[in-house]
Design an enzyme around this catalytic site. Sequence first.
Site, PDB file in Angstrom:
ATOM      1  N   GLU A 220       0.841  -1.201   0.000  1.00 27.17           N
ATOM      2  CA  GLU A 220       0.000   0.000   0.000  1.00 27.17           C
ATOM      3  C   GLU A 220       0.877   1.253   0.000  1.00 27.17           C
ATOM      4  O   GLU A 220       1.838   1.344   0.767  1.00 27.17           O
ATOM      5  CB  GLU A 220      -0.889   0.032   1.255  1.00 27.17           C
ATOM      6  CG  GLU A 220      -1.930  -1.067   1.328  1.00 27.17           C
ATOM      7  CD  GLU A 220      -3.090  -0.838   0.386  1.00 27.17           C
ATOM      8  OE1 GLU A 220      -3.197   0.264  -0.200  1.00 27.17           O
ATOM      9  OE2 GLU A 220      -3.907  -1.767   0.232  1.00 27.17           O
ATOM     10  N   SER A 221       0.542   2.225  -0.840  1.00 25.12           N
ATOM     11  CA  SER A 221       1.216   3.519  -0.840  1.00 25.12           C
ATOM     12  C   SER A 221       2.727   3.304  -1.030  1.00 25.12           C
ATOM     13  O   SER A 221       3.139   2.605  -1.960  1.00 25.12           O
ATOM     14  CB  SER A 221       0.874   4.269   0.450  1.00 25.12           C
ATOM     15  OG  SER A 221       1.289   5.606   0.401  1.00 25.12           O
ATOM     16  N   PHE A 222       3.570   3.881  -0.151  1.00 26.49           N
ATOM     17  CA  PHE A 222       5.014   3.660  -0.275  1.00 26.49           C
ATOM     18  C   PHE A 222       5.350   2.176  -0.207  1.00 26.49           C
ATOM     19  O   PHE A 222       6.360   1.726  -0.759  1.00 26.49           O
ATOM     20  CB  PHE A 222       5.741   4.439   0.830  1.00 26.49           C
ATOM     21  CG  PHE A 222       7.233   4.356   0.776  1.00 26.49           C
ATOM     22  CD1 PHE A 222       7.929   4.578  -0.408  1.00 26.49           C
ATOM     23  CD2 PHE A 222       7.962   4.070   1.911  1.00 26.49           C
ATOM     24  CE1 PHE A 222       9.315   4.510  -0.447  1.00 26.49           C
ATOM     25  CE2 PHE A 222       9.343   3.999   1.887  1.00 26.49           C
ATOM     26  CZ  PHE A 222      10.029   4.222   0.700  1.00 26.49           C
TER      27      PHE A 222
END
Length: 242
Positions: A220-222
């Site tokens: 998720e995300s980074f």
Amino acid sequence: PLFDGQLLRALGHGVYGGAALGECLAAAATISNADRDSWQRGWTQLADRTFEAAAASWRGGHRVSALNAFLRASNYYRSAYVLHLQSPLPPSVPQAYRCQRDAFARAAALMPLPPAPLAIAFGQAHMPGWFCPAGPGRRPTVVCVGGYDSTAEESYFWNAAAALARGYHAVLFDGPGQGGMLIEQGVPFQPDWERVIGTLIDAITARADVDAARIVVIGESFGGYLAARAAAVDARIAACVL
């Protein structure tokens, strides 16, 4: 825009029991524009009220109500400190982090199949987290890789609850730079996250209930970047979602 994005993030976890719309909007109404301290106060007050309601339900024998409220309290405590991740960390951050972990642990104990805490050795430190079982037998397993400011416990709402509902085990963890490793152990991010996830996979594939041929990594995300590094070099990862 940053405050709004974090509000939407917290609200999004309502899909799997991590937020209630009315509670979040009531907290948002107490926050002054671009005032980080009022953000922290608003979410902390909401988290405290929700935790107290959960504890009252638990004392009264209302297991479902307690479980639901402890889950929401965990997300609200995490939201309270998310705008204060800075160096050096203010004292309020470790306190709020521990509260979000404690609330999740209390919720986990009330689940039909309680997640088991993890502490996976990594150098001189350890990666804290949870192994969430979907049921008996050898099963495919989803490894949830959080982002820059997430925690193992938040990953329950991102992907673990959905994985469990579909028969996958789920693994939640804080790696270097995340959650407990950063806030309590002082371990920052490091570039070679293939080694981080490789160490985690070493640990979970030693379990008899994990199908080592069906390991899924979701970033998720980074964490999408971190997971990609691992999938590029670790052949044990059967599927990767970024």
